[in-house]
Write a protein that holds these residues in place. Structure first.
Motif, PDB file in Angstrom:
ATOM      1  N   THR A 240     -14.575  -1.765  98.522  1.00  0.00           N
ATOM      2  CA  THR A 240     -14.818  -0.886  99.664  1.00  0.00           C
ATOM      3  C   THR A 240     -13.521  -0.651 100.437  1.00  0.00           C
ATOM      4  OG1 THR A 240     -17.095  -1.671  99.876  1.00  0.00           O
ATOM      5  CG2 THR A 240     -16.144  -0.541 101.779  1.00  0.00           C
TER       6      THR A 240
ATOM      7  N   ARG B   2     -11.576   2.118 103.497  1.00  0.00           N
ATOM      8  CA  ARG B   2     -11.836   3.078 104.570  1.00  0.00           C
ATOM      9  C   ARG B   2     -11.071   4.363 104.264  1.00  0.00           C
ATOM     10  NH1 ARG B   2     -13.549   2.019 109.745  1.00  0.00           N
ATOM     11  NH2 ARG B   2     -14.764   0.411 108.642  1.00  0.00           N
ATOM     12  N   ILE B   3     -11.786   5.497 104.257  1.00  0.00           N
ATOM     13  CA  ILE B   3     -11.156   6.778 103.947  1.00  0.00           C
ATOM     14  C   ILE B   3     -11.214   7.696 105.156  1.00  0.00           C
ATOM     15  CG2 ILE B   3     -11.650   6.557 101.488  1.00  0.00           C
ATOM     16  CD1 ILE B   3     -13.934   8.592 101.877  1.00  0.00           C
TER      17      ILE B   3
ATOM     18  N   VAL C  26     -14.870   6.643 107.153  1.00  0.00           N
ATOM     19  CA  VAL C  26     -16.001   6.385 106.265  1.00  0.00           C
ATOM     20  C   VAL C  26     -15.652   5.268 105.279  1.00  0.00           C
ATOM     21  CG1 VAL C  26     -17.500   7.407 104.498  1.00  0.00           C
ATOM     22  CG2 VAL C  26     -16.763   8.781 106.462  1.00  0.00           C
ATOM     23  N   ASP C  27     -16.606   4.370 105.037  1.00  0.00           N
ATOM     24  CA  ASP C  27     -16.424   3.346 104.005  1.00  0.00           C
ATOM     25  C   ASP C  27     -16.733   3.952 102.641  1.00  0.00           C
ATOM     26  OD1 ASP C  27     -15.659   1.326 105.700  1.00  0.00           O
ATOM     27  OD2 ASP C  27     -17.676   0.510 105.942  1.00  0.00           O
ATOM     28  N   TRP C  28     -15.841   3.697 101.679  1.00  0.00           N
ATOM     29  CA  TRP C  28     -15.963   4.298 100.348  1.00  0.00           C
ATOM     30  C   TRP C  28     -15.825   3.207  99.299  1.00  0.00           C
ATOM     31  CZ3 TRP C  28     -16.778   9.107  98.186  1.00  0.00           C
ATOM     32  CH2 TRP C  28     -16.399   9.281  96.854  1.00  0.00           C
TER      33      TRP C  28
ATOM     34  N   THR D  14     -14.830   2.351  95.715  1.00  0.00           N
ATOM     35  CA  THR D  14     -14.000   3.005  94.698  1.00  0.00           C
ATOM     36  C   THR D  14     -14.704   3.033  93.341  1.00  0.00           C
ATOM     37  OG1 THR D  14     -12.860   0.913  94.181  1.00  0.00           O
ATOM     38  CG2 THR D  14     -11.878   2.337  95.864  1.00  0.00           C
TER      39      THR D  14
ATOM     40  N   GLU E 157      -9.462   8.769  90.417  1.00  0.00           N
ATOM     41  CA  GLU E 157      -9.663   9.383  91.728  1.00  0.00           C
ATOM     42  C   GLU E 157      -8.433   9.089  92.572  1.00  0.00           C
ATOM     43  OE1 GLU E 157     -13.038   7.720  93.730  1.00  0.00           O
ATOM     44  OE2 GLU E 157     -12.356   5.662  93.473  1.00  0.00           O
TER      45      GLU E 157
ATOM     46  N   LYS F  25      -7.931   8.962  96.515  1.00  0.00           N
ATOM     47  CA  LYS F  25      -8.061   8.976  97.964  1.00  0.00           C
ATOM     48  C   LYS F  25      -6.713   8.630  98.596  1.00  0.00           C
ATOM     49  CE  LYS F  25     -12.496   9.731  97.697  1.00  0.00           C
ATOM     50  NZ  LYS F  25     -13.045  11.075  97.983  1.00  0.00           N
TER      51      LYS F  25
ATOM     52  N   GLN G 248      -4.936   5.173  98.242  1.00  0.00           N
ATOM     53  CA  GLN G 248      -6.027   4.411  97.635  1.00  0.00           C
ATOM     54  C   GLN G 248      -5.585   3.085  97.035  1.00  0.00           C
ATOM     55  OE1 GLN G 248      -8.931   6.545  95.400  1.00  0.00           O
ATOM     56  NE2 GLN G 248      -9.547   4.788  94.174  1.00  0.00           N
TER      57      GLN G 248
END
Length: 212
Positions: free
Chosen positions: A99, A101-102, A106-108, A110, A147, A149, A152
């Motif tokens: 998890t 933060r993006i 928001v918690d994302w 991966t 991906e 982010k 990331q």
């Protein structure tokens, strides 16, 4: 000259250099590299100021969309030096998703990725600016993502409680950094460029050329 008239380059972006040619700030720019890039050259995606490694440059404005905005995700591999010794249990956490933060707070979680503990490759040169303390306990990881982010990889290593000391992009699909030295530039033939990146729908670009 390529079929489309465009040119394509791979560079090894050094530490402490931004991925652009123009900036209002007093920073090291791509134009500071010892290479005469043609007018209209721009970076495909970015590596932040503190990151190093493979960065693609081209005069073809379609490449960013074809590579990073396509429905087919493209793999990007990073060598990461982190503080302290990473265990296999921790590597499994990276592989399964962590998890972070993006944007927007928001918690994302991966997407599952490839991750392994590796030895430092012989071709990785010491960092000239702000050298890292490799005499302290550390681990080298190879992380491959599909991906991207914001920050990331750094956020992923932070999520497993290992600070990222050095981050080097070593490949995008089959396009590899190899032994290109920091600040080095390699020009790539157009068809080879797209083949290594596994982009198949690039050829219509040639239709912009006038017919003889």
């Amino acid at each position: 000259m390529s079929v489309s008239g465009h040119r394509y380059f791979a560079i090894n972006k050094p530490y402490n250099m931004v991925s652009q040619f123009i900036s209002p700030d007093k920073v090291r720019l791509l134009g500071d590299l010892d290479f005469d890039f043609p007018e209209g050259t721009h970076a495909v995606g970015r590596l932040d100021n503190n990151s190093e490694g493979l960065l693609l440059l081209t005069t073809n404005k379609r490449v960013t969309r074809l590579l990073f905005e396509s429905e087919q995700p493209h793999k990007r591999a990073y060598l990461v030096m982190v503080k302290n010794i990473v265990t296999q249990e921790t590597i499994e956490k990276l592989r399964n998703g962590v998890t972070i933060r993006i944007k927007g707070g928001v918690d994302w979680v991966t997407t599952p990725c490839e991750a392994e503990i590796v030895e430092k490759p012989a071709y990785i040169a010491p960092r000239e600016h702000h050298p890292v303390k490799e005499f302290l306990p550390h681990s080298w990881l190879l992380i491959t993502l599909t991906e991207g982010k914001f920050h990331q990889v750094r956020k992923m290593t932070s999520a497993i409680h290992h600070h990222c000391d050095r981050l080097i992009r070593v490949s995008i699909e089959d396009m590899e950094l190899g032994d290109l030295p920091p600040g080095g530039v390699r020009e790539i033939e157009e068809e080879t460029f797209f083949r290594l990146l596994k982009i198949e729908n690039w050829q219509p670009e040639a239709s912009i050329l006038p017919q003889e």
